[in-house]
Design a protein around this motif. Structure first.
Motif, PDB file in Angstrom:
ATOM      1  N   THR A  21       0.816  -1.206   0.000  1.00 14.50           N
ATOM      2  CA  THR A  21       0.000   0.000   0.000  1.00 14.50           C
ATOM      3  C   THR A  21       0.852   1.258   0.000  1.00 14.50           C
ATOM      4  O   THR A  21       0.555   2.235  -0.696  1.00 14.50           O
ATOM      5  CB  THR A  21      -0.930   0.021   1.228  1.00 14.50           C
ATOM      6  N   VAL A  22       1.927   1.253   0.770  1.00 13.34           N
ATOM      7  CA  VAL A  22       2.734   2.454   0.948  1.00 13.34           C
ATOM      8  C   VAL A  22       3.820   2.591  -0.115  1.00 13.34           C
ATOM      9  O   VAL A  22       4.038   3.672  -0.658  1.00 13.34           O
ATOM     10  CB  VAL A  22       3.393   2.461   2.347  1.00 13.34           C
ATOM     11  N   SER A  58      -7.932  -3.739  -0.125  1.00 12.57           N
ATOM     12  CA  SER A  58      -8.154  -2.918   1.078  1.00 12.57           C
ATOM     13  C   SER A  58      -7.286  -1.670   1.049  1.00 12.57           C
ATOM     14  O   SER A  58      -7.696  -0.606   1.505  1.00 12.57           O
ATOM     15  CB  SER A  58      -7.870  -3.742   2.345  1.00 12.57           C
ATOM     16  N   GLY A  59      -6.074  -1.773   0.476  1.00 11.80           N
ATOM     17  CA  GLY A  59      -5.219  -0.602   0.343  1.00 11.80           C
ATOM     18  C   GLY A  59      -5.805   0.408  -0.625  1.00 11.80           C
ATOM     19  O   GLY A  59      -5.764   1.625  -0.381  1.00 11.80           O
ATOM     20  N   ALA A  60      -6.364  -0.080  -1.742  1.00 16.86           N
ATOM     21  CA  ALA A  60      -6.981   0.824  -2.710  1.00 16.86           C
ATOM     22  C   ALA A  60      -8.189   1.534  -2.108  1.00 16.86           C
ATOM     23  O   ALA A  60      -8.396   2.739  -2.320  1.00 16.86           O
ATOM     24  CB  ALA A  60      -7.401   0.039  -3.957  1.00 16.86           C
ATOM     25  N   VAL A  61      -8.990   0.803  -1.333  1.00 21.29           N
ATOM     26  CA  VAL A  61     -10.142   1.417  -0.661  1.00 21.29           C
ATOM     27  C   VAL A  61      -9.673   2.482   0.329  1.00 21.29           C
ATOM     28  O   VAL A  61     -10.271   3.543   0.464  1.00 21.29           O
ATOM     29  CB  VAL A  61     -10.979   0.342   0.069  1.00 21.29           C
ATOM     30  N   PHE A 158       5.206 -12.202 -12.307  1.00 21.23           N
ATOM     31  CA  PHE A 158       5.900 -12.158 -11.011  1.00 21.23           C
ATOM     32  C   PHE A 158       5.597 -10.795 -10.398  1.00 21.23           C
ATOM     33  O   PHE A 158       6.037  -9.773 -10.905  1.00 21.23           O
ATOM     34  CB  PHE A 158       7.404 -12.347 -11.202  1.00 21.23           C
ATOM     35  N   THR A 159       4.835 -10.775  -9.298  1.00 18.51           N
ATOM     36  CA  THR A 159       4.213  -9.540  -8.823  1.00 18.51           C
ATOM     37  C   THR A 159       5.157  -8.547  -8.156  1.00 18.51           C
ATOM     38  O   THR A 159       4.799  -7.389  -7.986  1.00 18.51           O
ATOM     39  CB  THR A 159       3.095  -9.876  -7.815  1.00 18.51           C
ATOM     40  N   ALA A 160       6.355  -8.961  -7.747  1.00 17.32           N
ATOM     41  CA  ALA A 160       7.222  -8.089  -6.959  1.00 17.32           C
ATOM     42  C   ALA A 160       7.598  -6.813  -7.709  1.00 17.32           C
ATOM     43  O   ALA A 160       8.006  -6.855  -8.868  1.00 17.32           O
ATOM     44  CB  ALA A 160       8.494  -8.826  -6.556  1.00 17.32           C
ATOM     45  N   ALA A 161       7.452  -5.675  -7.023  1.00 16.42           N
ATOM     46  CA  ALA A 161       7.888  -4.355  -7.499  1.00 16.42           C
ATOM     47  C   ALA A 161       7.037  -3.782  -8.625  1.00 16.42           C
ATOM     48  O   ALA A 161       7.393  -2.746  -9.189  1.00 16.42           O
ATOM     49  CB  ALA A 161       9.355  -4.373  -7.909  1.00 16.42           C
ATOM     50  N   GLN A 162       5.891  -4.394  -8.947  1.00 13.42           N
ATOM     51  CA  GLN A 162       5.054  -3.778  -9.969  1.00 13.42           C
ATOM     52  C   GLN A 162       4.570  -2.407  -9.501  1.00 13.42           C
ATOM     53  O   GLN A 162       4.439  -1.479 -10.312  1.00 13.42           O
ATOM     54  CB  GLN A 162       3.871  -4.673 -10.321  1.00 13.42           C
ATOM     55  N   GLY A 163       4.353  -2.257  -8.184  1.00 19.49           N
ATOM     56  CA  GLY A 163       3.937  -0.957  -7.665  1.00 19.49           C
ATOM     57  C   GLY A 163       5.008   0.101  -7.843  1.00 19.49           C
ATOM     58  O   GLY A 163       4.714   1.247  -8.206  1.00 19.49           O
ATOM     59  N   VAL A 164       6.257  -0.276  -7.613  1.00 24.85           N
ATOM     60  CA  VAL A 164       7.367   0.654  -7.804  1.00 24.85           C
ATOM     61  C   VAL A 164       7.471   1.052  -9.270  1.00 24.85           C
ATOM     62  O   VAL A 164       7.686   2.215  -9.604  1.00 24.85           O
ATOM     63  CB  VAL A 164       8.689   0.024  -7.315  1.00 24.85           C
ATOM     64  N   LYS A 185      -1.920   3.669  -8.310  1.00 20.14           N
ATOM     65  CA  LYS A 185      -1.059   2.481  -8.271  1.00 20.14           C
ATOM     66  C   LYS A 185      -1.723   1.333  -7.525  1.00 20.14           C
ATOM     67  O   LYS A 185      -1.679   0.173  -7.960  1.00 20.14           O
ATOM     68  CB  LYS A 185       0.276   2.838  -7.622  1.00 20.14           C
ATOM     69  N   ASN A 186      -2.351   1.646  -6.400  1.00 24.09           N
ATOM     70  CA  ASN A 186      -2.995   0.597  -5.604  1.00 24.09           C
ATOM     71  C   ASN A 186      -4.144  -0.061  -6.359  1.00 24.09           C
ATOM     72  O   ASN A 186      -4.349  -1.274  -6.271  1.00 24.09           O
ATOM     73  CB  ASN A 186      -3.490   1.175  -4.273  1.00 24.09           C
ATOM     74  N   VAL A 187      -4.900   0.727  -7.104  1.00 24.19           N
ATOM     75  CA  VAL A 187      -6.007   0.164  -7.890  1.00 24.19           C
ATOM     76  C   VAL A 187      -5.472  -0.749  -8.987  1.00 24.19           C
ATOM     77  O   VAL A 187      -5.959  -1.872  -9.175  1.00 24.19           O
ATOM     78  CB  VAL A 187      -6.870   1.283  -8.501  1.00 24.19           C
TER      79      VAL A 187
END
Length: 257
Positions: A21-22, A58-61, A158-164, A185-187
């Protein structure tokens, strides 16, 4: 399942939910934990995608206030992430397991590098915003949507760091406050995780006990991340991600030797 394994997985889920989330890259916490406890890399990845999906929601909400006024933009971004995630899951399930185990260290290494350089990217973005008052052109929009699609492919695999990755490309191509970008990003991360998790739940090797523990922990972590994330030290979070990521990379390389 041994009781302390369950406690460790749930705790990793909480921490990953907060980090996702952060900052992003919560998978760099949960993936090596599952591998260290004896789960095969493919099962660890697919179980992660399903287990962490509720936390991304929950983070997106939790960032719903930052998402006000973004509906039209999300109508173009969400389909790109959705289609990309579908392509990524096809890649993961089509390639042989040993190919995945070979490429994972490189993907984890890429994720770690992105986490390390994120402060420099953020500083560059802030300077760009201060000096640029131009509207985003059509070319930039097409480029951004293309990059979001490609990150969706990566996230489905591979989901790692997609947010970054999402924060980096949106920061360079959108003139929005960093917290609004974090909400977007969270959405998008939630879309990728839900799509990938849904596919994996039906046709991939998964561990349902681990998924249940990760899901419970990530929901709490996502809520906490949205509530108190701005009070946490980004430096401390990044340090933990880098340490865990390097440990995961070394562990995977050792397994292949």
């Amino acid at each position: 399942m041994i009781w302390w394994h369950a406690v460790l997985i749930a705790a990793a889920g909480i921490w990953a939910g907060m980090i996702n989330t952060v900052v992003g890259s919560g998978t760099l916490v949960t993936f090596p934990v599952l591998v260290a406890l004896g789960y095969p890399p493919l099962t660890a990845t697919t179980s992660n995608a399903i287990g962490l999906a509720p936390g991304t929601i929950s983070g997106a909400v939790g960032y719903r206030h930052e998402l006000r006024g973004q509906f039209r933009r999300m109508l173009t971004f969400v389909p790109a992430s959705l289609v990309g995630a579908g392509c990524g899951t096809v890649l993961l399930l089509s390639l042989p397991p040993d190919a995945f185990e070979t490429v994972v260290p490189a993907l984890v290494g890429l994720a770690v590098v992105l986490v390390i350089i994120q402060p420099r990217v953020s500083t560059w973005v802030l300077r760009r915003r201060e000096t640029s008052g131009k509207e985003q052109g059509t070319g930039s929009k097409v480029l951004l949507i293309t990059l979001i699609f490609l990150i969706g492919v990566y996230g489905g695999y591979f989901t790692a760091a997609q947010g970054v990755m999402l924060m980096a490309v949106m920061g360079m191509l959108l003139s929005e406050p960093i917290q609004r970008l974090n909400g977007i990003k969270n959405v998008l991360a939630a879309v990728v995780n839900v799509v990938a998790g849904t596919v994996y739940a039906f046709i991939a090797p998964v561990s349902w006990p681990a998924i249940a523990l990760l899901a419970s922990g990530s929901i709490v972590g996502g809520w906490l991340g949205a509530r108190v994330g701005r009070r946490l030290s980004p430096v401390a979070l990044r340090a933990v991600i880098v340490v865990v990521g390097v440990a995961a990379m070394v562990q995977m390389i050792v397994r292949q030797v």
